[in-house]
Write an enzyme that holds these catalytic residues in place. Structure first.
Site, mmCIF file in Angstrom:
data_model
loop_
_atom_site.group_PDB
_atom_site.id
_atom_site.type_symbol
_atom_site.label_atom_id
_atom_site.label_comp_id
_atom_site.label_asym_id
_atom_site.label_seq_id
_atom_site.Cartn_x
_atom_site.Cartn_y
_atom_site.Cartn_z
ATOM 1 N N LYS A 1 -10.042 -0.469 10.639
ATOM 2 C CA LYS A 1 -10.224 -1.625 9.763
ATOM 3 C C LYS A 1 -10.607 -2.876 10.546
ATOM 4 O O LYS A 1 -10.962 -3.893 9.962
ATOM 5 C CB LYS A 1 -8.951 -1.885 8.961
ATOM 6 C CG LYS A 1 -8.653 -0.775 7.954
ATOM 7 C CD LYS A 1 -7.733 -1.257 6.866
ATOM 8 C CE LYS A 1 -7.023 -0.118 6.171
ATOM 9 N NZ LYS A 1 -7.884 0.612 5.228
ATOM 10 N N ASP B 1 3.335 -4.423 7.957
ATOM 11 C CA ASP B 1 2.090 -3.648 7.853
ATOM 12 C C ASP B 1 0.939 -4.633 8.004
ATOM 13 O O ASP B 1 0.642 -5.399 7.094
ATOM 14 C CB ASP B 1 2.064 -2.935 6.493
ATOM 15 C CG ASP B 1 0.703 -2.304 6.179
ATOM 16 O OD1 ASP B 1 -0.245 -2.478 6.971
ATOM 17 O OD2 ASP B 1 0.589 -1.648 5.129
ATOM 18 N N HIS C 1 0.877 -1.177 0.000
ATOM 19 C CA HIS C 1 0.000 0.000 0.000
ATOM 20 C C HIS C 1 0.916 1.230 0.000
ATOM 21 O O HIS C 1 2.035 1.171 0.495
ATOM 22 C CB HIS C 1 -0.837 -0.053 1.282
ATOM 23 C CG HIS C 1 -1.887 1.004 1.410
ATOM 24 N ND1 HIS C 1 -1.609 2.297 1.772
ATOM 25 C CD2 HIS C 1 -3.237 0.942 1.258
ATOM 26 C CE1 HIS C 1 -2.741 2.992 1.839
ATOM 27 N NE2 HIS C 1 -3.737 2.201 1.523
ATOM 28 N N GLN D 1 -4.388 -5.080 7.068
ATOM 29 C CA GLN D 1 -5.407 -5.971 6.493
ATOM 30 C C GLN D 1 -5.366 -7.362 7.114
ATOM 31 O O GLN D 1 -6.103 -8.248 6.682
ATOM 32 C CB GLN D 1 -5.200 -6.095 4.978
ATOM 33 C CG GLN D 1 -5.285 -4.789 4.225
ATOM 34 C CD GLN D 1 -6.699 -4.218 4.179
ATOM 35 O OE1 GLN D 1 -7.678 -4.921 4.451
ATOM 36 N NE2 GLN D 1 -6.811 -2.950 3.850
ATOM 37 N N CYS E 1 -4.865 2.657 -3.596
ATOM 38 C CA CYS E 1 -3.636 3.169 -2.984
ATOM 39 C C CYS E 1 -2.493 2.167 -3.134
ATOM 40 O O CYS E 1 -1.668 2.006 -2.236
ATOM 41 C CB CYS E 1 -3.831 3.531 -1.508
ATOM 42 S SG CYS E 1 -4.966 4.891 -1.277
#
Lengths: 150, 407
Positions: free
Chosen positions: B227, B201, B124, B204, B365
């Protein structure tokens, strides 16, 4: 199909998006500009042959959604052999049409461009319809750098 | 599904009980942001109604309560990702700020001309741009692990990219654009063998399956509250204590100092050194409520639901004529990026929207991902614990409608 959808994706719009007119680089062009919608990644370029104050030829190329392609295709047909001032005036009318709808707009003066009236019901798509026009304006003003809808 | 009643889950999310454009709302955009259960909404209201005050300073009862709630949230986060110590949990605005924090503290301290930052092609923008900025600031070079046509990382290229010049590996756990689950534990093992620290990261990931930072072994792990069914404005940077302790502060201000004179400032200890100013107290409380909600459901159950739904949706989408799924990694989370004939994703999104179906269209993104697959954009349906097979069926019906418009 709901009526606002069929207003947006009118036959003429779909047809122009599938078979865009003047999809080319104008040979011997003396004006050009690139346009970009960073939100959706749409990109297109406009090339012009301007003689005196008159747009003698215009072409576009690029990638985008049905609305942006159809708007660009219809635009090339509408501004050919028009003066710069006439093209500007047309942009003003188209912009009013896609943002506010057909009321208060001289729709007859728009000719085929009137099929873009459905866009006003879809605020998220206004930028798609106006990208080609912003790019045309940049080309006419001799601004070579890329214009952005943002 | 054992131990998981999706209808009961749906009832916890008030926003899902509505019609849009005369049809029941079908929300398939949870990878952009998730919806919030009533328990999270209530926790925020309760905090403002009963406990609100500033933290770490007041002698009064409200400040004590607020501090307890805020530090309690830190402990809840620690438990959720199995960190060793609550001091390893830093509250930030979100994943983006967490990555910027590491780039500007660890990165500024350790990188110089000739050093390298290693990322991947499926990141991302939040895990690209902070490193690109750091490289511009320090003269370091950005290196990229390549991706293949399934959307998996080319792992055989990794070892050659990890060199004596590499100062950090920053890698996503799950690709937001493709759904690819990256083997971050294996990558961390290889990086550590060469003494390279690893940032993951996890934006998600934490919403889809259990995450254990000690098991992964990574040095930093970043994620966002919004999220994972919590509020916007709050996120987490996990950092191993021995990595955090030597780092300089990120932003300056109140709460991150021990003493200030006009001549000298003594910085506070970890984690407060990295939390300048009044933090998002209600956000932390809401995030803790979201974690408790997930823990009550059981992350293993959430993961099982995710995989069942993914399998169902993959099959259903493949039945739509002219549809191509972009991102077919063998290990995937419930994110389905797709192209429908040569119809532009924006047109797909507009027509689905009129059917009450929310999807994301565009570059997500993740423009380098789009560039690799040579497409300007995709349509993306992302599924969460409140989605059902009926939602997927509605999507398929909507896509047939799109085909009808463009036939």
């Amino acid at each position: 199909m709901s009526s606002d959808l069929s207003d947006l994706y009118q036959e003429v719009v779909l047809e122009h998006s599938k078979r865009p007119r003047n999809y080319r680089v104008v040979e011997g062009h003396n004006r050009e500009a690139a346009g970009h919608n960073p939100l959706c990644g749409d990109q297109l370029s406009v090339t012009l042959k301007v003689e005196g104050d008159v747009i003698r030829d215009i072409g576009f190329q690029g990638q985008g959604c049905a609305i942006s392609k159809a708007s660009a295709s219809l635009m090339t047909g509408a501004v050919k052999d028009k003066t710069r001032a006439e093209a500007e005036a047309l942009f003003e009318r188209v912009h009013k049409l896609v943002t506010e709808g057909p009321e208060g707009v001289d729709v007859d003066a728009l000719g085929k461009l009137a099929v873009l009236s459905g866009v006003s019901e879809f605020p998220a798509r206004v930028k798609c319809a106006s990208l080609a026009w912003h790019t045309l304006r940049a080309a006419l003003e001799g601004r070579g750098e890329a214009v952005s809808t943002e | 599904m054992s131990g998981f009643d999706v209808q009961k889950v749906r009832a916890d999310f008030p926003i899902l009980r509505q019609e849009v454009r005369g049809r029941p709302l079908v929300y398939l955009d949870s990878a952009a942001t998730s919806q919030k259960p009533q328990a999270v909404i209530d926790s925020i209201v309760r905090f403002y109604q009963h406990d609100n005050a500033n933290v770490h300073r007041g002698v009064h009862v409200l400040s004590e309560r607020a501090t307890e709630a805020y530090e309690g949230a830190r402990e809840t986060v620690r438990r959720f990702i199995n960190a060793r110590d609550a001091k390893e949990i830093i509250f930030v605005r979100g994943t983006t700020e967490a990555i910027n924090l590491v780039a500007q503290t660890y990165g500024r301290k350790h990188l110089g001309p000739g050093n390298e930052v290693l990322i991947t092609h499926i990141e991302h923008h939040a895990n690209i741009v902070p490193w690109r900025m750091l490289c511009e600031q320090t003269g370091a070079v950005l290196k990229v692990i390549p991706v293949d046509e399934r959307g998996e990382l080319k792992l055989d290229a990794v070892d050659a990219l990890m060199t004596e010049r590499t100062r950090i590996l920053a890698v996503t756990h799950v690709s937001n654009a493709l759904g690819t689950v990256v083997p971050v534990k294996e990558l961390t093992r290889r990086a550590h063998a060469k003494g390279i620290p690893v940032l993951v990261d996890g934006a998600q990931a934490v919403t889809h399956f259990p995450v254990d930072v000690q098991d992964l072994g990574c040095d930093f792990y970043a994620f966002s509250g919004h999220k994972m069914f919590g509020p916007t404005g709050i996120g987490v940077l996990y950092g191993r204590l021995e990595r955090l302790e030597p780092l300089p502060p990120y932003q300056g201000g109140g709460d991150m100092i021990l003493s200030v004179t006009m001549e000298k400032v003594t910085y506070n200890r970890v984690p407060h050194r990295f939390e300048a100013g009044t933090p998002d107290l209600a956000g932390a409380v809401g995030l803790a409520a979201a974690i408790e909600y997930l823990e009550a459901l059981g992350m293993a159950n959430v993961a099982a639901h995710d995989q069942e739904l993914l399998a169902y949706a993959t099959k259903a989408l493949e039945s739509v004529p002219g549809l191509r799924i972009v991102g077919t990694a063998r290990e995937k989370s419930a994110v389905l990026s797709f192209l429908l004939e040569d119809i532009h994703p924006h047109d797909v999104g507009t027509i689905l929207d009129r059917e009450g179906i929310c999807i994301r269209t565009g570059h997500h993104c993740a423009q380098p991902v789009m560039q690799y697959f040579k497409v300007p954009a995709t349509s993306r349906a992302s599924l969460a614990l409140y989605n059902t097979t009926e939602d997927v069926d509605a999507l398929v019906r909507g896509l047939h409608k799109v085909l009808e418009v463009f036939k």
